[in-house]
Motif scaffolding. Structure first.
Motif, PDB file in Angstrom:
ATOM      1  N   ILE A  11       0.793  -1.302   0.172  1.00  0.00           N
ATOM      2  CA  ILE A  11       0.170  -0.047   0.089  1.00  0.00           C
ATOM      3  C   ILE A  11       0.728   1.498   0.108  1.00  0.00           C
ATOM      4  CG2 ILE A  11      -1.782   1.195   1.553  1.00  0.00           C
ATOM      5  CD1 ILE A  11      -2.976  -1.320   2.045  1.00  0.00           C
ATOM      6  N   GLU A  12       1.681   1.257   0.702  1.00  0.00           N
ATOM      7  CA  GLU A  12       2.952   2.288   0.740  1.00  0.00           C
ATOM      8  C   GLU A  12       3.406   2.880  -0.663  1.00  0.00           C
ATOM      9  OE1 GLU A  12       4.380   5.473   2.351  1.00  0.00           O
ATOM     10  OE2 GLU A  12       3.493   4.112   3.889  1.00  0.00           O
ATOM     11  N   ALA A  13       3.643   1.732  -1.489  1.00  0.00           N
ATOM     12  CA  ALA A  13       4.125   1.708  -2.825  1.00  0.00           C
ATOM     13  C   ALA A  13       3.122   2.287  -3.758  1.00  0.00           C
ATOM     14  CB  ALA A  13       4.985   0.589  -3.148  1.00  0.00           C
ATOM     15  N   MET A  14       2.020   2.297  -3.279  1.00  0.00           N
ATOM     16  CA  MET A  14       0.687   2.711  -4.381  1.00  0.00           C
ATOM     17  C   MET A  14       0.811   4.170  -4.663  1.00  0.00           C
ATOM     18  SD  MET A  14      -2.444   0.468  -3.294  1.00  0.00           S
ATOM     19  CE  MET A  14      -2.603  -1.329  -3.537  1.00  0.00           C
ATOM     20  N   SER A  15       0.252   4.294  -5.841  1.00  0.00           N
ATOM     21  CA  SER A  15       0.017   5.730  -6.336  1.00  0.00           C
ATOM     22  C   SER A  15      -1.437   6.140  -5.628  1.00  0.00           C
ATOM     23  CB  SER A  15      -0.013   5.937  -7.715  1.00  0.00           C
ATOM     24  OG  SER A  15      -1.001   5.378  -8.247  1.00  0.00           O
ATOM     25  N   TYR A  16      -1.733   7.518  -5.829  1.00  0.00           N
ATOM     26  CA  TYR A  16      -2.958   7.758  -5.172  1.00  0.00           C
ATOM     27  C   TYR A  16      -4.106   7.070  -6.019  1.00  0.00           C
ATOM     28  CZ  TYR A  16      -7.244  10.485  -4.690  1.00  0.00           C
ATOM     29  OH  TYR A  16      -8.550  10.876  -4.343  1.00  0.00           O
ATOM     30  N   GLU A  17      -4.117   7.120  -7.445  1.00  0.00           N
ATOM     31  CA  GLU A  17      -5.063   6.490  -7.981  1.00  0.00           C
ATOM     32  C   GLU A  17      -5.179   5.102  -7.785  1.00  0.00           C
ATOM     33  OE1 GLU A  17      -2.762   8.576  -9.152  1.00  0.00           O
ATOM     34  OE2 GLU A  17      -4.034  10.354  -9.885  1.00  0.00           O
ATOM     35  N   GLU A  22      -8.281   0.878  -5.506  1.00  0.00           N
ATOM     36  CA  GLU A  22      -8.583  -0.447  -4.600  1.00  0.00           C
ATOM     37  C   GLU A  22      -9.645  -0.194  -3.477  1.00  0.00           C
ATOM     38  OE1 GLU A  22      -5.972  -3.883  -2.177  1.00  0.00           O
ATOM     39  OE2 GLU A  22      -5.028  -2.786  -3.684  1.00  0.00           O
ATOM     40  N   LEU A  23      -9.367   1.088  -3.137  1.00  0.00           N
ATOM     41  CA  LEU A  23     -10.431   1.423  -1.694  1.00  0.00           C
ATOM     42  C   LEU A  23     -11.768   1.469  -2.274  1.00  0.00           C
ATOM     43  CD1 LEU A  23     -11.125   2.271   0.980  1.00  0.00           C
ATOM     44  CD2 LEU A  23     -10.543   4.634   0.186  1.00  0.00           C
ATOM     45  N   VAL A  24     -12.116   1.752  -3.371  1.00  0.00           N
ATOM     46  CA  VAL A  24     -13.382   1.586  -4.007  1.00  0.00           C
ATOM     47  C   VAL A  24     -13.861   0.147  -4.426  1.00  0.00           C
ATOM     48  CG1 VAL A  24     -14.970   1.877  -6.157  1.00  0.00           C
ATOM     49  CG2 VAL A  24     -13.391   3.898  -5.344  1.00  0.00           C
ATOM     50  N   GLY A  47      -9.033  -1.494   3.924  1.00  0.00           N
ATOM     51  CA  GLY A  47      -9.777  -0.046   3.699  1.00  0.00           C
ATOM     52  C   GLY A  47      -9.291   1.019   4.245  1.00  0.00           C
ATOM     53  N   GLU A  48      -9.049   0.751   5.490  1.00  0.00           N
ATOM     54  CA  GLU A  48      -8.597   1.930   6.542  1.00  0.00           C
ATOM     55  C   GLU A  48      -7.224   2.117   6.097  1.00  0.00           C
ATOM     56  OE1 GLU A  48      -9.569   3.803   9.110  1.00  0.00           O
ATOM     57  OE2 GLU A  48     -11.728   3.006   8.702  1.00  0.00           O
ATOM     58  N   ALA A  49      -6.249   1.285   5.719  1.00  0.00           N
ATOM     59  CA  ALA A  49      -4.904   1.428   5.369  1.00  0.00           C
ATOM     60  C   ALA A  49      -4.962   2.336   3.929  1.00  0.00           C
ATOM     61  CB  ALA A  49      -4.115   0.393   5.242  1.00  0.00           C
ATOM     62  N   LEU A  50      -5.707   1.763   3.112  1.00  0.00           N
ATOM     63  CA  LEU A  50      -5.858   2.504   1.629  1.00  0.00           C
ATOM     64  C   LEU A  50      -6.370   3.810   1.874  1.00  0.00           C
ATOM     65  CD1 LEU A  50      -7.492  -0.501  -0.127  1.00  0.00           C
ATOM     66  CD2 LEU A  50      -5.394   0.609  -0.579  1.00  0.00           C
ATOM     67  N   ALA A  51      -7.275   4.278   2.793  1.00  0.00           N
ATOM     68  CA  ALA A  51      -7.726   5.543   2.934  1.00  0.00           C
ATOM     69  C   ALA A  51      -6.740   6.330   3.455  1.00  0.00           C
ATOM     70  CB  ALA A  51      -9.060   5.424   3.997  1.00  0.00           C
ATOM     71  N   THR A  52      -5.838   5.698   4.467  1.00  0.00           N
ATOM     72  CA  THR A  52      -4.734   6.663   5.063  1.00  0.00           C
ATOM     73  C   THR A  52      -3.694   6.888   3.904  1.00  0.00           C
ATOM     74  OG1 THR A  52      -4.821   5.578   7.197  1.00  0.00           O
ATOM     75  CG2 THR A  52      -2.844   6.426   6.720  1.00  0.00           C
ATOM     76  N   ARG A  53      -3.447   5.879   3.059  1.00  0.00           N
ATOM     77  CA  ARG A  53      -2.604   6.343   1.906  1.00  0.00           C
ATOM     78  C   ARG A  53      -3.095   7.371   1.169  1.00  0.00           C
ATOM     79  NH1 ARG A  53       2.263   7.254   0.279  1.00  0.00           N
ATOM     80  NH2 ARG A  53       2.971   6.684  -1.598  1.00  0.00           N
ATOM     81  N   CYS A  54      -4.353   7.531   0.821  1.00  0.00           N
ATOM     82  CA  CYS A  54      -5.029   8.551  -0.163  1.00  0.00           C
ATOM     83  C   CYS A  54      -4.991   9.665   0.734  1.00  0.00           C
ATOM     84  CB  CYS A  54      -6.465   8.227  -0.233  1.00  0.00           C
ATOM     85  SG  CYS A  54      -6.708   6.662  -1.347  1.00  0.00           S
ATOM     86  N   SER A  56      -2.548  10.598   2.690  1.00  0.00           N
ATOM     87  CA  SER A  56      -1.161  11.112   2.763  1.00  0.00           C
ATOM     88  C   SER A  56      -0.968  11.708   1.287  1.00  0.00           C
ATOM     89  CB  SER A  56      -0.399   9.948   2.692  1.00  0.00           C
ATOM     90  OG  SER A  56       1.000  10.064   2.714  1.00  0.00           O
ATOM     91  N   TRP A  57      -1.356  11.246   0.350  1.00  0.00           N
ATOM     92  CA  TRP A  57      -1.214  11.809  -1.015  1.00  0.00           C
ATOM     93  C   TRP A  57      -1.944  13.025  -1.146  1.00  0.00           C
ATOM     94  CZ3 TRP A  57       2.256  11.050  -4.838  1.00  0.00           C
ATOM     95  CH2 TRP A  57       2.608   9.925  -5.067  1.00  0.00           C
ATOM     96  N   LEU A  58      -3.081  13.273  -0.695  1.00  0.00           N
ATOM     97  CA  LEU A  58      -3.779  14.406  -0.563  1.00  0.00           C
ATOM     98  C   LEU A  58      -3.091  15.641   0.064  1.00  0.00           C
ATOM     99  CD1 LEU A  58      -7.449  13.126  -0.915  1.00  0.00           C
ATOM    100  CD2 LEU A  58      -6.142  14.187  -2.428  1.00  0.00           C
ATOM    101  N   GLU A  59      -2.645  15.087   1.266  1.00  0.00           N
ATOM    102  CA  GLU A  59      -1.897  16.053   2.172  1.00  0.00           C
ATOM    103  C   GLU A  59      -0.662  16.593   1.560  1.00  0.00           C
ATOM    104  OE1 GLU A  59      -1.058  19.012   4.971  1.00  0.00           O
ATOM    105  OE2 GLU A  59      -2.974  17.788   4.956  1.00  0.00           O
ATOM    106  N   GLY A  60       0.092  15.739   0.793  1.00  0.00           N
ATOM    107  CA  GLY A  60       1.488  16.132  -0.103  1.00  0.00           C
ATOM    108  C   GLY A  60       0.821  16.959  -0.985  1.00  0.00           C
ATOM    109  N   ALA A  61      -0.073  16.774  -1.626  1.00  0.00           N
ATOM    110  CA  ALA A  61      -0.770  17.549  -2.765  1.00  0.00           C
ATOM    111  C   ALA A  61      -0.868  19.172  -2.167  1.00  0.00           C
ATOM    112  CB  ALA A  61      -1.595  17.153  -3.617  1.00  0.00           C
ATOM    113  N   ARG A  62      -1.691  19.022  -1.107  1.00  0.00           N
ATOM    114  CA  ARG A  62      -1.999  20.521  -0.414  1.00  0.00           C
ATOM    115  C   ARG A  62      -1.003  21.266  -0.248  1.00  0.00           C
ATOM    116  NH1 ARG A  62      -6.528  18.965   1.612  1.00  0.00           N
ATOM    117  NH2 ARG A  62      -5.539  17.267   2.779  1.00  0.00           N
TER     118      ARG A  62
END
Length: 77
Positions: A11-17, A22-24, A47-54, A56-62
């Motif tokens: 999960i750590e290696a996944m892109s946001y997309e 996968e969360l969907v 799902g919780e881990a995937l949501a956390t990864r998402c 993280s990506w969104l916070e980085g983009a922000r």
């Protein structure tokens, strides 16, 4: 204070997309029902881990957007 649990390496290696898609899928499987309690718990945890990864990506983009705005405003002065 408790440290957040480390995300699984896959999960750590996944892109946001990838994480979002996968969360969907996880949510769809949970909503469909029919899984055992153990399987449902495993899906929930993933799902919780995937949501956390998402998040993280969104916070980085922000943060990148904020930095770009600050740089632009600094150069305009």
């Amino acid at each position: 204070m408790n440290e957040p649990a480390a995300l699984p390496a896959d999960i750590e290696a996944m892109s946001y997309e990838q994480a979002r898609d996968e969360l969907v899928g996880v949510v769809t499987r949970l909503e469909a029902g029919g899984a055992s309690l153990e399987e449902s718990l495993a899906l929930w945890e993933r799902g919780e881990a995937l949501a956390t990864r998402c998040e993280s990506w969104l916070e980085g983009a922000r943060q990148r957007l904020d930095a770009a705005r600050a740089a632009r405003e600094g150069s305009a002065e």
